[in-house]
Scaffold this active site. Structure first.
Site, PDB file in Angstrom:
ATOM      1  N   VAL A  10      59.995  -9.431  -5.481  1.00  0.00           N
ATOM      2  CA  VAL A  10      59.170 -10.471  -4.869  1.00  0.00           C
ATOM      3  C   VAL A  10      58.604 -11.405  -5.928  1.00  0.00           C
ATOM      4  CG1 VAL A  10      57.112 -10.937  -3.482  1.00  0.00           C
ATOM      5  CG2 VAL A  10      58.603  -9.019  -2.905  1.00  0.00           C
ATOM      6  N   GLY A  13      55.226 -10.835 -13.319  1.00  0.00           N
ATOM      7  CA  GLY A  13      54.219 -11.428 -14.182  1.00  0.00           C
ATOM      8  C   GLY A  13      54.153 -10.719 -15.517  1.00  0.00           C
ATOM      9  N   TYR A  15      51.994  -8.596 -16.473  1.00  0.00           N
ATOM     10  CA  TYR A  15      51.478  -7.238 -16.410  1.00  0.00           C
ATOM     11  C   TYR A  15      52.323  -6.317 -15.533  1.00  0.00           C
ATOM     12  CZ  TYR A  15      47.377  -9.378 -18.494  1.00  0.00           C
ATOM     13  OH  TYR A  15      46.526 -10.066 -19.333  1.00  0.00           O
ATOM     14  N   GLY A  16      53.336  -6.846 -14.920  1.00  0.00           N
ATOM     15  CA  GLY A  16      54.187  -6.022 -14.080  1.00  0.00           C
ATOM     16  C   GLY A  16      54.973  -6.865 -13.100  1.00  0.00           C
ATOM     17  N   VAL A  18      56.217  -7.148  -8.605  1.00  0.00           N
ATOM     18  CA  VAL A  18      56.025  -6.756  -7.208  1.00  0.00           C
ATOM     19  C   VAL A  18      57.389  -6.732  -6.536  1.00  0.00           C
ATOM     20  CG1 VAL A  18      54.930  -7.313  -5.004  1.00  0.00           C
ATOM     21  CG2 VAL A  18      53.726  -7.782  -7.150  1.00  0.00           C
ATOM     22  N   ASP A 126      40.605 -15.124  -9.533  1.00  0.00           N
ATOM     23  CA  ASP A 126      41.971 -15.672  -9.626  1.00  0.00           C
ATOM     24  C   ASP A 126      42.428 -16.205  -8.268  1.00  0.00           C
ATOM     25  OD1 ASP A 126      44.279 -16.426 -10.874  1.00  0.00           O
ATOM     26  OD2 ASP A 126      45.221 -14.441 -10.775  1.00  0.00           O
TER      27      ASP A 126
END
Length: 570
Positions: A10, A13, A15-16, A18, A126
């Site tokens: 999906v 980023g 940091y990881g 999705v 954010d």
């Protein structure tokens, strides 16, 4: 995590990532946020633990729902409800902006969700279009709480904050470590104009460029923020831009209504202390005109209930699908077993069928027996052509409830279909074809292929069996017509095989009587030649006839067939 099926990426980023997944057990579609290896990166671990902590205590209709948290191989996995649409998607579909009513509904829910977080002393930090999800029913849900945190205590400072630049408040840009809920309100003001006009309000390329865009629209920073700017080492050697001519919102967006401009200005106040709270924004004229707030609050509840029903129906649909697939797989297994059973050994197959049929009612067995009795088979050999008349089972004959006088057609037990046993089994004195009788349970699996030579037409004096004389005569003629030579033999040389009447005691007693009669006649007269009498002339209407009365003077054969003679060596 093995219970989830990966359906695709999906987003990704720093940091990881999705991924879209499906729960294999329930079929529910979920979004799984997979962080980088948190044990190796303290920042990633801190962000993951912060989001987990906050979302566990935040449950609201306008916040994404955290379903599950797990850790595998140094990675944290957060399982959320899946919503595949965002406000950013709407802005890409409608680059000139969204409809007034749509923006009104979106902003009402965004402010409602942020206000819920603020009421729990949590700031999101954010807020941006891609972090605002929209369900199929139009319910807005805030997501990505990786940068969210609780409000700092007095004297405590915020650190490690990196958010999307276009939606950052001035206090964040200059490096103020004492900020609060007003940073989320600033982001709301940026969304107001962007959703209406389809373009970002302050698209800065850098932090200093971002400050320039803000100052061009709203004027100079407050003295405190200017001081923080010059003290910030990031801006060492850089001066704040001098704005000669401002471009306020009403001049920049003349098509926007006054109420929309007023809402945006309140949210974008340059002084964070003068920005309104979310509860105050919900009472703004933008939401109170024409009773929108009250009317939409009721509509929103219906939308939330609709989403809940859709999730429930999706689960039920997936469960029904799984049950159907399970039933189909069981059906395929049954078909496979049937195919294997038909390819199995015939004896084993018949035996299995016998066990199954044995548990059914007698009516079904009788019906199947009647259907089987309608079939006939023809045995061809070099010396004889015998038409075999199938008979019913011995079990049917042994039923004491059957009236043999009224039902003369009751069949005799199955006989062996070894034709070589016919000749020695014919007794001139008895007038019957005596063949070894096998166990009924053994012959049951081959009873369809049994070869009875006689068909009962009248029962014997014992009240159990009768012999169809007409059938026997036709069988004798066929057998005797095949023989061309006459051989002489003595009646004393004829040895008949003994019948095994284990389950027919009455016939065994009858056999002894017949033997005594034959021995008495043997003493008085020895015949050098014996013919097997033809039974065609026997009176078939005399029910009291006994087996030893059949023996007597040989009857003439209408066909003129000679009897076969056999020599016996001892």
């Amino acid at each position: 995590m093995e219970k989830y099926e990966n359906l695709g990426l999906v987003g990704e980023g720093s940091y990881g990532m999705v991924v879209k997944c499906r729960n294999k057990d329930t079929g529910r579609i979920v979004a799984i946020k997979k962080f980088l290896e948190s044990d190796d990166d303290k920042m990633v671990k801190k962000i993951a633990m912060r989001e987990i902590k906050l979302l566990k205590q935040l449950r609201h209709e306008n916040l994404v729902n955290l379903l599950e948290v797990c850790k595998k191989k140094k990675r944290w996995y957060l399982v959320f409800e899946f919503v595949d649409h965002t406000i950013l998607d709407d802005l890409e579909l409608f680059p000139n902006g969204l409809d007034y009513q749509v923006v009104q509904k979106y902003l009402f829910q965004i402010i409602n969700g942020i206000g819920f977080c603020h009421s729990h002393n949590i700031i999101h930090r954010d807020i941006k279009p891609e972090n605002i999800l929209v369900s199929q029913s139009g319910v807005v849900k805030l997501c990505d709480f990786g940068f969210a945190r609780t409000l700092a205590a007095p004297g405590e400072v915020y650190t490690d904050y990196v958010a999307t630049r276009w939606y950052r408040a001035p206090e964040l840009l200059v490096g103020d470590v004492k900020y609060g809920k007003a940073v989320d309100v600033w982001a709301i003001g940026c969304l107001v104009t962007e959703m209406f006009m389809g373009e970002p309000l302050f698209p800065g390329d850098s932090d200093i460029d971002q400050l320039y865009h803000i100052m061009m629209c709203l004027g100079n920073l407050i003295p405190r923020h200017q001081e923080l700017f010059y003290k910030n080492p990031v801006f060492a050697g850089v001066r704040l831009p001098e704005i000669k001519e401002r471009e306020p919102l009403e001049r920049r967006y003349p098509k926007l209504s006054e109420v929309v401009i007023d809402l945006a200005k309140k949210c974008l106040h340059i002084d964070p202390d003068k920005r309104p709270f979310c509860s105050e924004l919900l009472h703004h004229d933008f939401f109170q005109m024409d009773g929108f707030a009250e009317r939409f609050s009721q509509e929103l509840q219906l939308k939330v209930q609709k989403d809940a029903r859709n999730i429930s129906l999706s689960k039920k649909s997936q469960n029904r699908k799984k049950e159907k697939e399970k039933d189909d797989s069981l059906g395929e297994e049954r078909k496979t077993l049937v195919v294997q059973d038909t390819n199995a050994d015939p004896k084993i197959k018949d035996c299995k069928l016998f066990k199954i049929k044995g548990s059914k009612i007698d009516g079904e067995k009788a019906e199947k027996g009647n259907r089987a009795s309608n079939a006939s088979c023809l045995h061809d050999s070099r010396t004889s052509h015998i038409k075999i008349v199938p008979s019913t089972s011995l079990k049917d004959c042994s039923n004491v409830s059957v009236d043999h006088t009224r039902n003369p057609g009751v069949a005799i037990p199955p006989l062996m279909h070894n034709l070589s046993a016919v000749a020695p089994g014919i007794n001139s004195g008895m007038g019957t074809a005596t063949l070894p009788i096998q166990s009924y349970r053994v012959d049951e699996k081959t009873k369809k292929c049994s070869i009875p030579f006689v068909k009962p037409n009248r029962h014997s004096p014992s009240g159990i069996y009768n012999i169809n004389v007409t059938t026997l005569v036709s069988s004798e003629k066929s057998l005797f017509r095949a023989s061309k030579k006459r051989r002489e033999y003595s009646r004393t040389d004829v040895h008949l095989p003994e019948l095994n009447y284990n389950h027919l005691p009455e016939l065994r007693a009858l056999e002894g009587t017949a033997r005594n009669s034959r021995l008495t006649k043997k003493e008085s007269k020895i015949l050098s030649e014996s013919r097997i009498p033809s039974l065609a002339a026997i009176d078939l209407h005399t029910p009291s006839i006994t087996l030893h009365q059949v023996s007597g003077p040989p009857l003439s054969d209408d066909s003129g067939a000679d009897l076969p003679q056999m020599e016996h060596q001892h």
